[in-house]
Design a protein around this motif. Structure first.
Motif, short mmCIF file in Angstrom:
data_model
loop_
_atom_site.label_atom_id
_atom_site.label_comp_id
_atom_site.label_asym_id
_atom_site.label_seq_id
_atom_site.Cartn_x
_atom_site.Cartn_y
_atom_site.Cartn_z
N ILE A 35 0.84 -1.19 0.00
CA ILE A 35 0.00 0.00 0.00
C ILE A 35 0.88 1.25 0.00
O ILE A 35 0.66 2.18 -0.79
N GLU A 36 1.88 1.25 0.86
CA GLU A 36 2.79 2.40 0.92
C GLU A 36 3.53 2.57 -0.39
O GLU A 36 3.69 3.69 -0.89
N ASP A 37 3.99 1.47 -0.97
CA ASP A 37 4.71 1.54 -2.24
C ASP A 37 3.82 2.09 -3.35
O ASP A 37 4.29 2.85 -4.21
N HIS A 38 2.54 1.75 -3.33
CA HIS A 38 1.64 2.17 -4.40
C HIS A 38 1.47 3.69 -4.43
O HIS A 38 1.43 4.29 -5.51
N PHE A 39 1.41 4.30 -3.26
CA PHE A 39 1.18 5.74 -3.20
C PHE A 39 2.48 6.54 -3.09
O PHE A 39 2.44 7.76 -2.95
N ASP A 40 3.59 5.85 -3.16
CA ASP A 40 4.90 6.51 -3.13
C ASP A 40 5.39 6.73 -4.57
O ASP A 40 4.84 6.20 -5.53
N VAL A 41 6.44 7.53 -4.70
CA VAL A 41 7.07 7.74 -6.00
C VAL A 41 7.85 6.49 -6.40
O VAL A 41 8.55 5.90 -5.57
N SER A 42 7.73 6.08 -7.66
CA SER A 42 8.48 4.93 -8.16
C SER A 42 9.44 5.43 -9.25
O SER A 42 9.10 5.46 -10.43
N ILE A 46 11.76 4.13 -16.66
CA ILE A 46 11.57 3.15 -17.74
C ILE A 46 10.44 3.59 -18.67
O ILE A 46 10.58 3.55 -19.90
N LEU A 47 9.32 4.03 -18.10
CA LEU A 47 8.19 4.46 -18.93
C LEU A 47 8.57 5.67 -19.79
O LEU A 47 8.20 5.75 -20.97
N GLU A 48 9.34 6.60 -19.19
CA GLU A 48 9.75 7.78 -19.93
C GLU A 48 10.70 7.41 -21.07
O GLU A 48 10.58 7.91 -22.19
N SER A 49 11.65 6.51 -20.80
CA SER A 49 12.61 6.12 -21.83
C SER A 49 11.95 5.37 -22.97
O SER A 49 12.44 5.40 -24.11
N ARG A 50 10.84 4.71 -22.68
CA ARG A 50 10.15 3.94 -23.72
C ARG A 50 9.04 4.75 -24.40
O ARG A 50 8.32 4.23 -25.24
N GLY A 51 8.92 6.01 -24.01
CA GLY A 51 7.93 6.88 -24.64
C GLY A 51 6.50 6.59 -24.26
O GLY A 51 5.57 7.05 -24.94
N LYS A 52 6.30 5.86 -23.17
CA LYS A 52 4.94 5.54 -22.73
C LYS A 52 4.45 6.65 -21.79
O LYS A 52 4.29 6.46 -20.59
N LEU A 53 4.22 7.80 -22.37
CA LEU A 53 3.95 9.00 -21.57
C LEU A 53 2.57 8.97 -20.93
O LEU A 53 2.36 9.56 -19.87
N ASP A 54 1.61 8.29 -21.57
CA ASP A 54 0.28 8.20 -20.97
C ASP A 54 0.33 7.38 -19.68
O ASP A 54 -0.27 7.76 -18.66
N LEU A 55 1.07 6.28 -19.69
CA LEU A 55 1.22 5.48 -18.48
C LEU A 55 2.05 6.22 -17.44
O LEU A 55 1.77 6.13 -16.24
N LEU A 56 3.05 6.94 -17.89
CA LEU A 56 3.87 7.74 -16.97
C LEU A 56 3.01 8.75 -16.23
O LEU A 56 3.15 8.94 -15.01
N GLU A 57 2.10 9.38 -16.95
CA GLU A 57 1.21 10.37 -16.33
C GLU A 57 0.32 9.72 -15.28
O GLU A 57 0.09 10.27 -14.20
N GLN A 58 -0.18 8.52 -15.58
CA GLN A 58 -1.04 7.81 -14.62
C GLN A 58 -0.27 7.46 -13.35
O GLN A 58 -0.77 7.61 -12.24
N VAL A 59 0.96 6.98 -13.51
CA VAL A 59 1.77 6.58 -12.37
C VAL A 59 2.10 7.79 -11.49
O VAL A 59 2.01 7.73 -10.26
N ARG A 60 2.47 8.89 -12.12
CA ARG A 60 2.80 10.09 -11.35
C ARG A 60 1.58 10.66 -10.65
O ARG A 60 1.68 11.21 -9.55
#
Length: 294
Positions: free
Chosen positions: A63-70, A76-90
């Protein structure tokens, strides 16, 4: 005083979902593609809550990991150009301020609220249970905050439960208080009973997992004896609080899913998936292929 803080008890063992919850918290079980607890926290944020206090126990680090910064995942998401997923994670880590407090033993909902006392202080606060997912136009917590602002008392969320199932809930005895409320949604609580036998239930109004509580609840919970199972029940504490101040109940607008029950969890998964723009149409077609009469 505005309702600024909310407590999320999340220290339970999740035995009803074993073996899935043997190594992961039940609050992290995915409802479509988001963990159950995220839906409830998003409801609190939409209602204007600023600070979230999650009461955890052993084995709840996910639970703590989920709401923390990863950082690694974001990189990895940024380097692979998956910006929509990156936005969701942030967005998850930026959702709200989250604090954690440990409940070392699962000693009941009342005890879970007590261990958050030092983080709440002397102000009213909300309590949201992750087992209850409520789909509504106006967040259920927001509806209850509006009722609190009118009556300045503790507010209990209720729903109508007919038949023997009422014995699974805390149940209120109350009377409607607002003459302008033609739907009789707000009640002055006269008594509360925890899981009464069907024939002895004082009404068909069951208490579900949303509360607005005044800070006086801490004193009465400290004076509330544990039940036969060794747990401090919130309902018993609320009965003591009722002897000191008024409590109101509110029959919320919206649909509740019991995500702490396997069948309820499956119903929520199907209905939430059907509402999704990216999944709903194809999923509905799949369901019709299984049952052409749908």
């Amino acid at each position: 005083m505005r309702i600024r803080k909310a407590v999320f008890p999340a220290a339970g063992l999740g035995t009803r979902f074993l073996p899935a919850t043997k190594a992961q918290p039940k609050e992290m079980l995915p409802l479509v593609d988001k963990p159950v607890i995220q839906y409830v926290i998003e409801e609190a944020v939409a209602a204007g809550i600023d600070d979230i206090i999650i009461v955890t126990g052993r084995g709840k680090n996910a639970i703590e990991d989920h709401f923390d910064v990863s950082y690694e995942l974001e990189k990895i998401l940024e380097s692979r150009g998956k910006l929509d997923l990156l936005e969701q994670v942030r967005a998850i880590s930026n959702l709200v301020s989250v604090s954690y407090v440990r409940q070392k033993e699962a000693l009941g909902l009342g005890h879970a609220i007590l261990v958050a006392k030092h983080l709440i202080g002397n102000e009213p606060f909300a309590v949201l249970l992750g087992d209850d997912i409520i789909d509504s136009r106006v967040p259920c917590t927001g509806q209850m905050i509006s009722v609190f602002e009118k009556y300045r008392s503790s507010i209990l969320a209720t729903q109508i439960v007919e038949g023997p199932d009422i014995s699974r809930y805390g149940v209120i005895k109350g009377r409607p208080v607002d003459s302008d409320d033609n739907l009789n949604r707000t009640y002055l609580v006269e008594d509360l009973v925890e899981k009464p036998p069907f024939r002895e239930a004082p009404s068909n109004l069951a208490i579900i997992g949303r509360y607005i509580l005044t800070p006086e609840i801490f004193e009465v919970l400290e004076q509330t004896a544990a039940d036969q199972g060794g747990e401090i029940q919130l309902t018993n504490g609320l009965r003591k609080l009722l002897a000191k101040q008024k409590i109101h109940a509110y029959r919320f607008e919206g649909k509740r899913y019991d995500a702490g029950d396997k069948l309820g969890f499956l119903k929520a998964t199907v209905e939430f998936a059907l509402k999704r723009e990216d999944l709903g149409k194809e999923f509905a077609e799949y369901l019709r292929s299984l049952h052409p009469s749908l």
